[in-house]
Scaffold this motif. Structure first.
Motif, short mmCIF file in Angstrom:
data_model
loop_
_atom_site.label_atom_id
_atom_site.label_comp_id
_atom_site.label_asym_id
_atom_site.label_seq_id
_atom_site.Cartn_x
_atom_site.Cartn_y
_atom_site.Cartn_z
N LEU B 100 0.84 -1.20 0.00
CA LEU B 100 0.00 0.00 0.00
C LEU B 100 0.87 1.24 0.00
O LEU B 100 1.82 1.35 0.76
CB LEU B 100 -0.89 0.02 1.26
CG LEU B 100 -1.69 1.29 1.52
CD1 LEU B 100 -2.64 1.60 0.36
CD2 LEU B 100 -2.47 1.17 2.82
N SER B 101 0.55 2.14 -0.93
CA SER B 101 1.20 3.45 -0.86
C SER B 101 0.29 4.48 -1.51
O SER B 101 -0.76 4.14 -2.05
CB SER B 101 2.55 3.42 -1.57
OG SER B 101 2.35 3.15 -2.94
N ALA B 102 0.68 5.72 -1.42
CA ALA B 102 -0.08 6.78 -2.07
C ALA B 102 0.76 7.31 -3.23
O ALA B 102 1.99 7.34 -3.16
CB ALA B 102 -0.38 7.89 -1.07
N TYR B 117 -3.16 0.02 -4.01
CA TYR B 117 -3.03 -1.29 -3.36
C TYR B 117 -2.40 -2.25 -4.35
O TYR B 117 -2.87 -2.36 -5.50
CB TYR B 117 -4.40 -1.86 -2.98
CG TYR B 117 -5.02 -1.21 -1.76
CD1 TYR B 117 -4.65 -1.63 -0.48
CD2 TYR B 117 -5.97 -0.22 -1.90
CE1 TYR B 117 -5.24 -1.05 0.63
CE2 TYR B 117 -6.56 0.35 -0.79
CZ TYR B 117 -6.18 -0.07 0.48
OH TYR B 117 -6.76 0.50 1.58
N GLY B 118 -1.32 -2.95 -3.94
CA GLY B 118 -0.75 -4.00 -4.78
C GLY B 118 -1.05 -5.34 -4.16
O GLY B 118 -0.81 -5.54 -2.98
N MET B 119 -1.63 -6.24 -4.95
CA MET B 119 -1.92 -7.56 -4.39
C MET B 119 -1.87 -8.64 -5.45
O MET B 119 -1.99 -8.36 -6.65
CB MET B 119 -3.27 -7.54 -3.67
CG MET B 119 -4.46 -7.15 -4.54
SD MET B 119 -5.87 -6.61 -3.55
CE MET B 119 -6.35 -8.17 -2.86
N ASP B 120 -1.68 -9.86 -4.98
CA ASP B 120 -1.70 -11.02 -5.86
C ASP B 120 -3.04 -11.04 -6.58
O ASP B 120 -4.09 -10.98 -5.94
CB ASP B 120 -1.52 -12.28 -5.00
CG ASP B 120 -1.32 -13.53 -5.86
OD1 ASP B 120 -1.78 -13.53 -7.02
OD2 ASP B 120 -0.70 -14.48 -5.34
N THR B 121 -3.01 -11.11 -7.91
CA THR B 121 -4.27 -11.04 -8.65
C THR B 121 -5.21 -12.18 -8.29
O THR B 121 -6.44 -12.03 -8.38
CB THR B 121 -4.02 -11.06 -10.17
OG1 THR B 121 -3.16 -12.16 -10.48
CG2 THR B 121 -3.36 -9.77 -10.62
N ASP B 185 -12.63 2.31 -2.23
CA ASP B 185 -13.54 3.13 -3.03
C ASP B 185 -12.83 4.25 -3.78
O ASP B 185 -13.24 4.64 -4.86
CB ASP B 185 -14.66 3.71 -2.14
CG ASP B 185 -15.68 2.64 -1.77
OD1 ASP B 185 -15.58 1.53 -2.34
OD2 ASP B 185 -16.54 2.91 -0.92
N ARG B 186 -11.75 4.78 -3.17
CA ARG B 186 -11.02 5.86 -3.84
C ARG B 186 -9.59 5.41 -4.15
O ARG B 186 -8.67 6.20 -4.06
CB ARG B 186 -10.96 7.09 -2.94
CG ARG B 186 -12.32 7.60 -2.54
CD ARG B 186 -12.27 9.00 -1.97
NE ARG B 186 -13.59 9.58 -2.10
CZ ARG B 186 -14.00 10.24 -3.18
NH1 ARG B 186 -13.17 10.45 -4.19
NH2 ARG B 186 -15.22 10.69 -3.26
N ALA B 187 -9.46 4.11 -4.48
CA ALA B 187 -8.10 3.59 -4.66
C ALA B 187 -7.94 2.93 -6.03
O ALA B 187 -8.92 2.66 -6.74
CB ALA B 187 -7.78 2.59 -3.57
N VAL B 188 -6.65 2.70 -6.36
CA VAL B 188 -6.32 1.94 -7.57
C VAL B 188 -5.74 0.61 -7.11
O VAL B 188 -4.91 0.56 -6.20
CB VAL B 188 -5.27 2.70 -8.41
CG1 VAL B 188 -4.83 1.85 -9.60
CG2 VAL B 188 -5.83 4.04 -8.87
N ILE B 189 -6.23 -0.49 -7.69
CA ILE B 189 -5.73 -1.82 -7.35
C ILE B 189 -4.85 -2.31 -8.51
O ILE B 189 -5.30 -2.32 -9.67
CB ILE B 189 -6.87 -2.84 -7.18
CG1 ILE B 189 -8.03 -2.24 -6.38
CG2 ILE B 189 -6.35 -4.14 -6.58
CD1 ILE B 189 -7.73 -1.93 -4.96
N ASP B 203 8.54 -5.80 0.57
CA ASP B 203 7.79 -6.11 1.80
C ASP B 203 6.35 -5.60 1.73
O ASP B 203 5.99 -4.78 0.89
CB ASP B 203 8.50 -5.48 3.00
CG ASP B 203 9.87 -6.11 3.20
OD1 ASP B 203 9.97 -7.34 3.00
OD2 ASP B 203 10.81 -5.36 3.53
N TYR B 204 5.56 -6.12 2.67
CA TYR B 204 4.13 -5.79 2.68
C TYR B 204 3.81 -4.78 3.77
O TYR B 204 4.54 -4.65 4.76
CB TYR B 204 3.30 -7.05 2.87
CG TYR B 204 3.49 -8.06 1.75
CD1 TYR B 204 2.79 -7.92 0.54
CD2 TYR B 204 4.38 -9.12 1.89
CE1 TYR B 204 2.98 -8.82 -0.48
CE2 TYR B 204 4.57 -10.03 0.88
CZ TYR B 204 3.87 -9.88 -0.32
OH TYR B 204 4.04 -10.77 -1.32
#
Ligand SMILES: Nc1ncnc2c1ncn2[C@@H]1O[C@H](COP(=O)(O)OP(=O)(O)OP(=O)(O)O)[C@@H](O)[C@H]1O
Ligand SMILES: [Mg+2]
Lengths: 235, 385
Positions: B100-102, B117-121, B185-189, B203-204
């Motif tokens: 997670l970052s901005a 947000y970065g996550m495993d698809t 809601d106001r984020a990019v995945i 790291d997470y």
């Protein structure tokens, strides 16, 4: 009514129904005590009709209030229908007023919220907790000479004489042994007063003991005996 | 019952002042009931909005003294090794590590800042729901939150620039509301590969554990704690249900407080009943003298006046109870713009509550006047003009 049954104590008729034994009533006031009753002793036989006379402030009303268990003697003993009232609780005194004593006041003192019928049956309802009087109200209405259609009226709609008749009917409804009357004719004209006195004489003839306070010697003549009070003493 | 009859007639005789006293009780009952209904509806509506995240355990890197669980931490992380430890600890439950970052965002010349947000698809469907387009599969591409899509007028196929990188939108997420785990809601995945290559961060920042069986939440938390915080505290563990309960408790307290404010109006009503009853006793002193002298017991006199207070309270409470439906409706309409919870049974109980308080207040207010009447001296009362 529990313990020493009132009726049971009166097997012999010559036992007094009211007995005052050296009774005094003193009102403590800041500028000195007032002795309203001063060492009064009195026996009243069942069926007696006694008039109490005396000047204003001589203690007539006080005597009646003490006998009526509305006030307690400061000194001395008082027995009503064989019971020593000094030993009774407030509730027991209240029940005695309800069952054994009947009150007739100068101001009639009917209950303004209740109809004439309800006024007459009120002490009975207090005693039996039931509203039906099995014709007793009608019988009493006849006995005191009241028109039956007045039963549904409010006391304020009646004349003074009629109100006093209602008060007498109310005083009789629980068949008490004693009637206490404080100037019963004081607020009535002579003619109506005479009628009320004839009614009281009739009630006395039916066996009720009557003690009546009055200023009027002509009214006192209806009684068998007259007691004169001066400064709280019987003279 | 003759004493009840006395009470009824006395009220009718003095109908105007009785009416005013009754009105006080009516207002008090409405105030208590509608405040109660409002507070309860508040709790219910918040609870409903948040309840779907109740099965989640959230693990943050330990924040030192600053343990409020804020997800925007920069200096502490959860390592891949720790994630593996968590996976071993929780067994069959799904473990979703998140970056997670901005970053800056730019869409067709419009600029702003978004959370990324970065996550495993493969994990995305476990956590998020798509309304438009598809779930992200490949390394590049992005999904955007509903609110963000609205703000920048994004659709499937739109292009956005995050930092210096251009991304194609493949899916729009369903609106999720306020959450305690993530706020998409106001984020990019984006995919974790893309995130790592762009930000160079292995790291997470946060690990989410979806617990399959709600009853195991405590156990899962305990297991994670045992695995990672043995020697020193490495991670902070929260479960969303606990947070939810805290919030609901807070709302509960607020609603109790507003109901208590409603109670104040009932106190005022009580004072007016007291007043009316004192008046009634004074006016009827002579009458009390009469009935006492002809054989009415103290307790019976007391009963007579208490009935009167009870009748006033009962009348006020009955009317107030009926009007409380309207009062509650109005309070909900004004404060929540939503009246669905008016007829929930946990809302409606506030009406009998309010009524009981109304009757209770009247009785309590009536005790002293009734006691005073019962203890009048009969002779003095008879002489009263
Ligand atoms: N509650 C009281 N407190 C103090 N003094 C009282 C009280 N009641 C009566 N007294 C006094 O006791 C005395 C006797 O009063 P009581 O009322 O018995 O007189 P009475 O003979 O009935 O007079 P009247 O003919 O005017 O009715 C009076 O001096 C009166 O002032
Ligand atoms: Mg007198």
């Amino acid at each position: 009514m529990e313990e020493k049954g009132v009726k049971g104590d009166r097997v012999s008729t010559d036992q007094p129904v009211i007995r005052l034994d050296h009774v005094s009533k003193i009102y403590p006031l800041p500028f000195g005590d007032v002795t309203a009753l001063d060492d009064v002793s009195l026996d009243v036989e069942p069926g007696a009709f006694i008039a109490v006379m005396g000047p204003s402030g001589s203690g007539k009303s006080t005597l009646l209030n003490v006998i009526g268990c509305l006030d307690v003697p400061t000194k001395g003993d008082l027995f009503i229908a064989g019971r020593n009232i000094g030993e009774l609780s407030d509730d027991e005194l209240t029940d005695l007023r309800r069952d054994t004593l009947g009150f007739i006041f100068q101001q009639f003192n009917l209950i303004p919220l209740l109809t004439v019928r309800e006024n007459v049956e009120y002490p009975l309802v207090l005693k039996t907790r039931r509203r039906e009087s099995e014709g007793l109200v009608e019988e009493l209405t006849r006995r005191v000479g009241l028109e039956e259609e007045l039963l549904s009226h409010k006391p304020s709609e009646l004349s003074g004489g009629q109100q006093q008749r209602v008060a007498i009917a109310r005083a009789l409804v629980n068949d008490p042994e004693i009637l206490l009357c404080d100037e019963p004719t004081g607020n009535l004209d002579t003619k109506t007063g005479t009628l009320i006195m004839e009614l009281l004489t009739e009630v006395n003839g039916q066996g009720k003991t009557i003690i009546m306070v009055t200023h009027d010697p002509r009214i006192a003549e209806y009684a068998h005996r007259t007691i004169n009070l001066v400064d709280g003493k019987i003279v | 019952m003759i004493f009840f009859e006395f009470a009824r007639r006395s009220i009718r005789l003095h109908w105007l002042r009785s009416l005013l006293a009754v009105l006080g009780i009516v207002i008090g009952v409405i105030a208590i009931s509608s405040m109660g209904i409002l507070g309860n509806s508040l709790v219910l509506s918040v609870g409903e909005a948040l309840s779907d995240v109740g099965d989640t355990v959230v693990v943050y890197p330990h924040a030192g003294g600053f343990g409020n669980g804020a997800p925007l931490q920069t200096d502490t992380v959860i390592t891949g090794r720790q994630v593996q430890q968590i996976e071993r600890a929780v067994g069959v439950n799904d473990v979703i590590p998140l970056h997670l970052s901005a970053d800056r965002i730019e869409v067709g010349g419009e600029r702003g800042v978004v959370q990324v947000y970065g996550m495993d698809t493969a994990d995305i469907p476990l956590l998020l729901e798509v309304t438009d387009g598809v779930y992200l599969r490949g390394a590049s591409g992005a999904m955007v939150g509903q609110a963000l899509a609205r703000t920048y007028n994004l659709g499937v196929g739109s292009r956005i620039t995050v930092g210096d990188q251009s991304l194609r939108v493949v899916g729009i997420l369903a609106e999720r509301g306020v959450g305690f785990d993530i706020n998409p809601d106001r984020a990019v995945i984006v995919s974790d590969q893309w995130y790592r290559s762009v930000y160079g961060e292995e790291d997470y920042d946060q690990v989410i554990v979806k617990v399959r069986n709600l009853e195991e939440i405590e156990e899962v938390k305990h297991d994670i704690d045992a695995a990672l915080n043995r020697r020193e505290i490495e991670v902070d563990i929260f479960d969303t249900r606990m947070i939810l309960e805290t919030i609901l408790e807070t709302f509960g307290t607020i609603s109790t407080f507003t109901t208590a404010i409603g109670g104040i109006s009932l106190v005022v009503a009580g004072v007016s009943i007291f007043n009316v009853q004192m008046m009634s006793v004074t006016e009827r002193t002579r009458e009390v003298g009469i009935i006492r002298s002809i054989g009415t017991r103290r307790r019976e006199v007391m009963k007579m006046f208490l009935y009167e207070a009870f009748l006033l309270g009962f009348l006020g409470s009955a009317i107030g109870g009926i009007l409380s439906f309207g009062g509650g409706y109005l309070a909900l309409l004004v404060m929540l713009q939503d009246t669905t919870f008016l007829f929930a049974s946990s809302s409606l109980v506030y009406i009998p509550y309010g009524m009981l308080f109304g009757i209770g207040t009247s009785l309590i207010s009536g005790v002293y006047p009734a006691w005073k009447a019962a203890n009048l001296n009969p002779i003095e009362a008879l002489r009263y003009e």
